[in-house]
Scaffold this active site. Sequence first.
Site, short mmCIF file in Angstrom:
data_model
loop_
_atom_site.label_atom_id
_atom_site.label_comp_id
_atom_site.label_asym_id
_atom_site.label_seq_id
_atom_site.Cartn_x
_atom_site.Cartn_y
_atom_site.Cartn_z
N ASP A 101 -15.92 -3.70 -1.38
CA ASP A 101 -15.48 -3.29 -0.04
C ASP A 101 -16.69 -3.15 0.86
O ASP A 101 -17.55 -2.30 0.62
CB ASP A 101 -14.72 -1.96 -0.14
CG ASP A 101 -13.49 -2.08 -1.04
OD1 ASP A 101 -12.80 -3.10 -0.95
OD2 ASP A 101 -13.23 -1.16 -1.83
N ASP A 136 0.86 -1.19 0.00
CA ASP A 136 0.00 0.00 0.00
C ASP A 136 0.89 1.24 0.00
O ASP A 136 1.72 1.41 0.91
CB ASP A 136 -0.90 0.02 1.25
CG ASP A 136 -1.96 -1.09 1.20
OD1 ASP A 136 -1.97 -1.86 0.23
OD2 ASP A 136 -2.77 -1.17 2.14
#
Length: 240
Positions: free
Chosen positions: A129, A8
């Site tokens: 998500d 990330d």
Amino acid sequence: MLIIPAIDIRGGNCVMLKQGKIEEETIYSKDPVFMAKLWQAKGAKRLHVVDLDGALGGKLQNFEIIKKIKEAVNIPVQVGGGLRSIESVDSLKEIGIDYVIMGTVAIYNPDILRKALEKYGDKIIVAVDARDGNVAIGGWKDTTSVTVNELLAKLKEMNVDQVLYTDIQKDGMLEGPNLKGLKNVAGFGIKVIASGGVTNLEDVKNIKKLEKEGVIGAVVGKALYTENLKLEEAIQIAEQ
């Protein structure tokens, strides 16, 4: 089953958040390219790269680092974060990115997703998500009124090949994955990559049990960076 290490990127660093919260950020490396090479050396067969600045800002912002990652490794790379136009998808495909992850557009502009699917087919992964059963978008800032099941039914109609399912409450918490949620998603007959909460070898074993139902991989982030989980051991279980 694949174990897919997460890289990330925020502000040029390799970071991990808790539940997607910027104020809960830990920097694990100032060199995401080095991390990519390290995970490949430890046996990873695919990498999961997220442009967190892009996810929060709505457009790709760490393109040069992503390009360097792709040049540094010879395993498939999947990239997500702020991909809300066909041009942004094209730009990643042009530098050889293998899989492109789109999430927010699946809700607010499905036509862009349709175009991407027409052009790139099974190289498009859709991020689902989930927060309390509803779909979150915009780098998880906003929770919509669309349920996970409603979105999955639409994606099935669109012939989406793979979804990346994240239970946001589990992400970065090292508390184990949401197996019930995973099972539900796999029930729609789309290949599933699990994400969020994978903490130890027991979690890997539990996700592995869902392989026959269509779970093809698990993204692992924080557990690798904190060394709760050794990548080589996780891969060994996943590939049995």
